[in-house]
Design a protein around this motif. Sequence first.
Motif, PDB file in Angstrom:
ATOM      1  N   ASP A 167     -11.744   2.605 -26.833  1.00 37.66           N
ATOM      2  CA  ASP A 167     -11.727   1.859 -25.732  1.00 37.66           C
ATOM      3  C   ASP A 167     -12.577   1.309 -24.486  1.00 37.66           C
ATOM      4  N   SER A 168     -13.521   0.238 -24.745  1.00 37.44           N
ATOM      5  CA  SER A 168     -15.075   0.626 -23.358  1.00 37.44           C
ATOM      6  C   SER A 168     -13.690   0.773 -21.951  1.00 37.44           C
ATOM      7  N   ASN A 169     -14.241   2.030 -20.999  1.00 39.30           N
ATOM      8  CA  ASN A 169     -14.173   2.001 -19.652  1.00 39.30           C
ATOM      9  C   ASN A 169     -15.707   1.421 -19.156  1.00 39.30           C
ATOM     10  N   ALA A 173     -17.962   1.702 -18.624  1.00 37.03           N
ATOM     11  CA  ALA A 173     -19.079   2.962 -17.560  1.00 37.03           C
ATOM     12  C   ALA A 173     -20.654   2.461 -17.385  1.00 37.03           C
ATOM     13  N   TRP A 174     -20.546   1.924 -19.659  1.00 45.36           N
ATOM     14  CA  TRP A 174     -22.028   1.205 -19.434  1.00 45.36           C
ATOM     15  C   TRP A 174     -22.927   1.126 -17.935  1.00 45.36           C
ATOM     16  N   GLN A 175     -21.879  -0.217 -17.766  1.00 48.80           N
ATOM     17  CA  GLN A 175     -22.276  -1.118 -16.189  1.00 48.80           C
ATOM     18  C   GLN A 175     -22.846  -0.206 -15.308  1.00 48.80           C
ATOM     19  N   HIS A 214     -23.036  -9.931 -37.034  1.00 43.98           N
ATOM     20  CA  HIS A 214     -23.416  -8.249 -36.788  1.00 43.98           C
ATOM     21  C   HIS A 214     -22.264  -7.847 -35.592  1.00 43.98           C
ATOM     22  N   CYS A 215     -21.367  -8.818 -35.312  1.00 49.27           N
ATOM     23  CA  CYS A 215     -20.530  -8.052 -34.114  1.00 49.27           C
ATOM     24  C   CYS A 215     -19.162  -8.384 -34.791  1.00 49.27           C
ATOM     25  N   ALA A 216     -18.631  -8.983 -35.255  1.00 51.70           N
ATOM     26  CA  ALA A 216     -17.523  -9.314 -35.514  1.00 51.70           C
ATOM     27  C   ALA A 216     -16.824  -8.751 -36.150  1.00 51.70           C
ATOM     28  N   SER A 217     -17.517  -6.813 -37.549  1.00 57.75           N
ATOM     29  CA  SER A 217     -16.886  -6.460 -37.540  1.00 57.75           C
ATOM     30  C   SER A 217     -16.373  -5.731 -37.210  1.00 57.75           C
ATOM     31  N   CYS A 218     -16.336  -5.216 -35.204  1.00 57.71           N
ATOM     32  CA  CYS A 218     -16.416  -4.538 -34.662  1.00 57.71           C
ATOM     33  C   CYS A 218     -15.108  -5.423 -33.900  1.00 57.71           C
ATOM     34  N   HIS A 219     -15.970  -6.189 -33.209  1.00 55.32           N
ATOM     35  CA  HIS A 219     -14.917  -6.396 -31.999  1.00 55.32           C
ATOM     36  C   HIS A 219     -14.046  -7.919 -32.193  1.00 55.32           C
ATOM     37  N   GLY A 220     -13.710  -8.053 -33.629  1.00 55.13           N
ATOM     38  CA  GLY A 220     -13.046  -9.301 -34.190  1.00 55.13           C
ATOM     39  C   GLY A 220     -13.600 -10.614 -34.496  1.00 55.13           C
ATOM     40  N   ALA A 252     -12.113  -9.507 -18.472  1.00 49.96           N
ATOM     41  CA  ALA A 252     -12.646 -10.206 -17.153  1.00 49.96           C
ATOM     42  C   ALA A 252     -13.746  -9.309 -16.966  1.00 49.96           C
ATOM     43  N   ARG A 253     -14.170  -8.048 -17.227  1.00 45.94           N
ATOM     44  CA  ARG A 253     -15.253  -7.514 -16.945  1.00 45.94           C
ATOM     45  C   ARG A 253     -16.597  -8.433 -17.610  1.00 45.94           C
ATOM     46  N   ILE A 254     -16.637  -8.665 -19.115  1.00 45.41           N
ATOM     47  CA  ILE A 254     -17.561  -9.084 -19.654  1.00 45.41           C
ATOM     48  C   ILE A 254     -18.112 -10.898 -19.170  1.00 45.41           C
ATOM     49  N   GLY A 308     -27.559  -0.337 -26.475  1.00 48.87           N
ATOM     50  CA  GLY A 308     -25.852   0.188 -26.400  1.00 48.87           C
ATOM     51  C   GLY A 308     -25.387   1.333 -25.682  1.00 48.87           C
ATOM     52  N   SER A 309     -24.256   1.751 -26.049  1.00 49.41           N
ATOM     53  CA  SER A 309     -23.515   2.350 -25.611  1.00 49.41           C
ATOM     54  C   SER A 309     -23.191   3.616 -26.726  1.00 49.41           C
ATOM     55  N   LEU A 310     -24.057   4.288 -27.363  1.00 54.71           N
ATOM     56  CA  LEU A 310     -23.999   5.333 -28.514  1.00 54.71           C
ATOM     57  C   LEU A 310     -23.087   6.481 -28.864  1.00 54.71           C
ATOM     58  N   ALA A 311     -23.461   6.836 -27.442  1.00 49.85           N
ATOM     59  CA  ALA A 311     -22.024   8.410 -27.137  1.00 49.85           C
ATOM     60  C   ALA A 311     -20.445   7.872 -27.314  1.00 49.85           C
ATOM     61  N   HIS A 312     -20.454   5.895 -27.049  1.00 49.08           N
ATOM     62  CA  HIS A 312     -19.224   5.607 -27.293  1.00 49.08           C
ATOM     63  C   HIS A 312     -19.165   4.377 -28.664  1.00 49.08           C
ATOM     64  N   GLY A 313     -19.792   5.174 -29.572  1.00 51.24           N
ATOM     65  CA  GLY A 313     -20.080   4.291 -31.037  1.00 51.24           C
ATOM     66  C   GLY A 313     -20.441   2.775 -30.483  1.00 51.24           C
ATOM     67  N   MET A 314     -20.582   1.751 -29.893  1.00 52.04           N
ATOM     68  CA  MET A 314     -21.356   0.514 -29.929  1.00 52.04           C
ATOM     69  C   MET A 314     -23.371   1.128 -30.157  1.00 52.04           C
ATOM     70  N   PRO A 315     -23.325   0.754 -30.984  1.00 53.52           N
ATOM     71  CA  PRO A 315     -25.187   0.417 -31.943  1.00 53.52           C
ATOM     72  C   PRO A 315     -25.463  -0.181 -30.976  1.00 53.52           C
TER      73      PRO A 315
HETATM   74  C1  HEC Z   1     -19.452  -0.178 -35.190  1.00 53.70           C
HETATM   75  C2  HEC Z   1     -19.119  -1.046 -34.453  1.00 53.70           C
HETATM   76  C3  HEC Z   1     -20.063  -1.670 -33.102  1.00 53.70           C
HETATM   77  C4  HEC Z   1     -20.340  -2.795 -33.614  1.00 53.70           C
HETATM   78  C5  HEC Z   1     -21.417  -3.646 -35.358  1.00 53.70           C
HETATM   79  C6  HEC Z   1     -20.613  -3.189 -32.178  1.00 53.70           C
HETATM   80  N1  HEC Z   1     -19.642  -2.926 -30.972  1.00 53.70           N
HETATM   81 FE1  HEC Z   1     -20.059  -3.729 -29.378  1.00 53.70          FE
HETATM   82  N2  HEC Z   1     -19.223  -2.293 -28.846  1.00 53.70           N
HETATM   83  C7  HEC Z   1     -18.285  -1.372 -30.112  1.00 53.70           C
HETATM   84  C8  HEC Z   1     -17.668   0.181 -28.888  1.00 53.70           C
HETATM   85  C9  HEC Z   1     -16.998   1.163 -29.476  1.00 53.70           C
HETATM   86  C10 HEC Z   1     -17.868   0.133 -27.630  1.00 53.70           C
HETATM   87  C11 HEC Z   1     -17.432   0.653 -26.178  1.00 53.70           C
HETATM   88  C12 HEC Z   1     -18.714   1.205 -25.901  1.00 53.70           C
HETATM   89  C13 HEC Z   1     -18.284   1.676 -24.626  1.00 53.70           C
HETATM   90  O1  HEC Z   1     -17.505   1.085 -24.179  1.00 53.70           O
HETATM   91  O2  HEC Z   1     -19.361   2.587 -23.514  1.00 53.70           O
HETATM   92  C14 HEC Z   1     -17.853  -1.468 -27.393  1.00 53.70           C
HETATM   93  C15 HEC Z   1     -18.542  -2.391 -26.269  1.00 53.70           C
HETATM   94  C16 HEC Z   1     -19.269  -3.684 -25.897  1.00 53.70           C
HETATM   95  C17 HEC Z   1     -19.287  -4.106 -24.896  1.00 53.70           C
HETATM   96  C18 HEC Z   1     -18.873  -3.754 -23.920  1.00 53.70           C
HETATM   97  C19 HEC Z   1     -17.261  -4.771 -23.690  1.00 53.70           C
HETATM   98  C20 HEC Z   1     -17.048  -3.548 -22.892  1.00 53.70           C
HETATM   99  O3  HEC Z   1     -15.717  -3.930 -22.370  1.00 53.70           O
HETATM  100  O4  HEC Z   1     -17.619  -2.535 -21.746  1.00 53.70           O
HETATM  101  C21 HEC Z   1     -20.000  -5.354 -25.528  1.00 53.70           C
HETATM  102  C22 HEC Z   1     -20.988  -6.617 -24.256  1.00 53.70           C
HETATM  103  C23 HEC Z   1     -20.357  -5.217 -26.734  1.00 53.70           C
HETATM  104  N3  HEC Z   1     -19.909  -4.500 -27.627  1.00 53.70           N
HETATM  105  C24 HEC Z   1     -20.563  -6.379 -27.935  1.00 53.70           C
HETATM  106  C25 HEC Z   1     -21.718  -6.540 -29.023  1.00 53.70           C
HETATM  107  C26 HEC Z   1     -22.339  -7.353 -29.408  1.00 53.70           C
HETATM  108  C27 HEC Z   1     -22.162  -8.227 -28.954  1.00 53.70           C
HETATM  109  C28 HEC Z   1     -22.185  -6.440 -31.205  1.00 53.70           C
HETATM  110  C29 HEC Z   1     -23.518  -7.391 -31.941  1.00 53.70           C
HETATM  111  C30 HEC Z   1     -24.524  -8.124 -31.503  1.00 53.70           C
HETATM  112  C31 HEC Z   1     -21.514  -5.436 -31.211  1.00 53.70           C
HETATM  113  N4  HEC Z   1     -20.704  -5.544 -29.876  1.00 53.70           N
HETATM  114  C32 HEC Z   1     -21.669  -5.324 -31.863  1.00 53.70           C
HETATM  115  C33 HEC Z   1     -18.737  -1.171 -30.976  1.00 53.70           C
HETATM  116  C34 HEC Z   1     -19.375  -1.822 -32.082  1.00 53.70           C
END
Ligand code: HEC
Length: 133
Positions: free
Chosen positions: A23-25, A27-29, A60-66, A81-83, A98-105
């Motif tokens: 769950d994002s906190n 911190a990337w910002q 590319h994104c819906a599979s994780c973020h809905g 609100a953050r976004i 990305g935010s690789l350590a937290h699972g965001m590619p």
């Molecule tokens: C494999 C799963 C996965 C995919 C695919 C993915 N994300 Fe994420 N995303 C995450 C995770 C996990 C985080 C939380 C990262 C963190 O907290 O640092 C995140 C965080 C984010 C955030 C910041 C959210 C916040 O509340 O700070 C944004 C914006 C975002 N993703 C956009 C995208 C977009 C746009 C795509 C497609 C291009 C994408 N993501 C694809 C897993 C994914």
Amino acid sequence: MRRTVLCLALILGSTSTWLAASDSNGAWQSKVPQKDRVRVNPQALDPQAVEAGAVVFARHCASCHGSDAAGLGKHPSLRSARIHQASDGEIQWLLRNGSLAHGMPAWSGLPEIQRWQIVRYLHSLPQEGNRPR
Ligand code: HEC
């Protein structure tokens, strides 16, 4: 023996912290360099950018973020609100790095224009709190 138990407890403890961290906190910002934060979205005035961004998002994104970007499981809602308050430049920076350590590619493999289109799409969505899980 007691030492082994203690070690195991420590390992288990840190693993669960790591698992809960998806769950994002936000911190990337704080890592976004100022020059990236203030970049102007070159797609800002393109009337088709929101629709184009929605297509890339679905692929590319819906599979994780809905499919509605409202979050899925442990993956954060992007209608928060953050976004909404983040600048276009900040979000574009996160997508590129990305935010690789937290699972965001990282999405540096996408053409930069598509990342800016996704940002337009995300900022076009209504803001709401995270969906109850
Ligand atoms: C494999 C799963 C996965 C995919 C695919 C993915 N994300 Fe994420 N995303 C995450 C995770 C996990 C985080 C939380 C990262 C963190 O907290 O640092 C995140 C965080 C984010 C955030 C910041 C959210 C916040 O509340 O700070 C944004 C914006 C975002 N993703 C956009 C995208 C977009 C746009 C795509 C497609 C291009 C994408 N993501 C694809 C897993 C994914």
